[in-house]
Scaffold this motif. Sequence first.
Motif, short mmCIF file in Angstrom:
data_model
loop_
_atom_site.label_atom_id
_atom_site.label_comp_id
_atom_site.label_asym_id
_atom_site.label_seq_id
_atom_site.Cartn_x
_atom_site.Cartn_y
_atom_site.Cartn_z
N UNK B 60 2.21 -9.61 7.47
CA UNK B 60 0.84 -9.93 7.90
C UNK B 60 0.11 -8.64 8.29
N UNK B 63 -0.96 -6.92 5.26
CA UNK B 63 -2.22 -7.49 4.74
C UNK B 63 -3.41 -7.06 5.58
N UNK B 64 -3.28 -7.20 6.89
CA UNK B 64 -4.43 -6.94 7.76
C UNK B 64 -4.80 -5.46 7.80
N UNK B 67 -4.25 -4.19 3.33
CA UNK B 67 -4.72 -5.07 2.25
C UNK B 67 -3.66 -5.40 1.21
N UNK B 69 -1.50 -8.00 -0.43
CA UNK B 69 -1.39 -9.47 -0.46
C UNK B 69 0.02 -9.91 -0.07
N UNK B 70 0.13 -11.05 0.57
CA UNK B 70 1.43 -11.50 1.08
C UNK B 70 2.49 -11.61 -0.03
N UNK B 129 -11.34 -2.74 13.52
CA UNK B 129 -11.82 -4.00 12.96
C UNK B 129 -11.15 -5.17 13.69
N UNK B 130 -11.79 -6.34 13.62
CA UNK B 130 -11.25 -7.53 14.28
C UNK B 130 -9.81 -7.82 13.82
N UNK B 131 -9.58 -7.71 12.52
CA UNK B 131 -8.26 -7.99 11.97
C UNK B 131 -7.19 -7.00 12.45
N UNK B 133 -7.08 -5.60 15.42
CA UNK B 133 -6.69 -6.03 16.78
C UNK B 133 -5.77 -7.26 16.69
N UNK B 134 -6.11 -8.15 15.77
CA UNK B 134 -5.27 -9.33 15.55
C UNK B 134 -3.86 -8.88 15.17
#
Lengths: 320, 320
Positions: B60, B63-64, B67, B69-70, B129-131, B133-134
């Motif tokens: 993950x 991806x975040x 980039x 893809x899983x 970016x938001x992602x 931090x996620x």
Amino acid sequence: MFGHTDIEKIFEAIRKKQKFAVMTGIKPTGQYHIGSLITCNEVLYFQNLGGKVYFCIADMEAYLHSSVPLKEGHETAIDNIADILALGLDLEDSYIYKQSEEKEVLRLAAIFSKNVTYNMLKGIYGEQAFGAYQSALIQVGDILLPQLGDYEGPLLTVTPVGLEQAPHARLTRDLARKQYFRDLYGFKMPSFTFHQILGSLDGGDKMSKSAGSTFLITLSETEKTLKKKIPAIITGGRDTKQEQIKLGGQPEICRVFDLYRFFFMEDDKVLETRLQDCKSGKILCGECKQDLFSRVNTFIEKHQEKKESKIDLAKQILEL
Amino acid sequence: MFGHTDIEKIFEAIRKKQKFAVMTGIKPTGQYHIGSLITCNEVLYFQNLGGKVYFCIADMEAYLHSSVPLKEGHETAIDNIADILALGLDLEDSYIYKQSEEKEVLRLAAIFSKNVTYNMLKGIYGEQAFGAYQSALIQVGDILLPQLGDYEGPLLTVTPVGLEQAPHARLTRDLARKQYFRDLYGFKMPSFTFHQILGSLDGGDKMSKSAGSTFLITLSETEKTLKKKIPAIITGGRDTKQEQIKLGGQPEICRVFDLYRFFFMEDDKVLETRLQDCKSGKILCGECKQDLFSRVNTFIEKHQEKKESKIDLAKQILEL
């Protein structure tokens, strides 16, 4: 319903007897109340027309937005599920789940977090805490869950929401529309219906659990609590009896009339007669509230009886 | 290792033969390279001392952040797992998982999102970016996973990281320390070790997949690619042979010497001799690189042979 996005597709699917999903949910923050019945009735309406219900217990949202611990949310959820079963949800054609336990929802939320920007989130929801934005992405995950391969595969979905939830519809459609996700999941654009919102008993804009139990009628009221709450409902009555007989009431600003209109007077002719009797001053607020009391009380008594028989089932569903 | 947080607890557990976990992971963004061996060796060291390894495939995060893809991450992960098995990971005492499939990690990340603020995240990671931090919250979920009741319950954990990952240690400890989570999960404060980072072949700060394959030595190099890469490694050599014989080399800025120091000259006496021979001008860069080539080539050949026999097992582990 006074607005929608892409509802035609759903009605076409109904006509052609094609599969579709009705996606809905409840935040387990308190007892089911009459305001939530609007969504519920619409969900049951679509289920009767052949839709499969995806019913989400939004316990993560309850934690992120309302600080309800997941364990507490679980207990409330059992109560809420018993309500919806009593209201007529057909379990055969339903999938009930908790956000906090549904891996695919949490996964979609994480994946989507790459594809949003602060400006996009701020534009849709205004300035919010980090967790509130996270909660929004989880809801997008809920709405798109029925479309995943392990569930129903890409299929039409409709989600009935109050107008205040229109931002979720926008974010969901913005994300579902992205080419990367369309390629990956084959998403069909989700449909939404927007319905009116029942006001709170004191005249506020929305009957909502967050405002406190004084301002709403739950499906767990007793005769005793109803006897306190119904007389306190704000009406369109005049300052004195004499004035009201002379000028008539104002049903357009009356929460009692709203309750009749939404739920407790199904026959349109009876409703029209009541409207005229109110406007002409023939019926005064006291009598009108007395009538409401007995209708609500009967409805809740019957509901409680049905609900009682569903509690064990609700536990089973959530404790699988 | 040149720094740590709370490592004493782990050494005490080792002395007392108490249970502890070693938490580590890899972003499936490319082939295992020699820079990653530093963490890997430390993980194996702790496993030999009795730690149970939690090995996370950070798909993950890939991806975040990158980039990837899983699906693509999945293929790379199989290759990475085969490497770590060949390097000596004991499967009997390991738990290997993918972030995107581990519900509890995604769940913890969602829960933690309520307990961070933008200022806190910005203070730790800078403007992201938001992602991103996620992704950081997901890593906190990884680090605390072994402590959940369904896994090992609250227990000591140690996570070896490069110094550039110190922010994750800080965020994890900030969250684990919150009373609400301590009450809920009984978290013990996680320990971290901080180790040196191998520089890139061209003299850059870090050997990293993101800089591209020219600047690193993967565990999948062939004799042919090694013959190109090793001569190109930046050294502390002088401009001319004459000058180097006179002044000696500069091992302190030499990436070849780093590779000896970290991995390819285990005997400290041999290393010390090489250091002196370099400084005195007795050995020149060409000869030194020739020696490195044969050591690396032998290591990789042996590794590839072991790895070959682990591929099927790696597939099995990830495709359960």
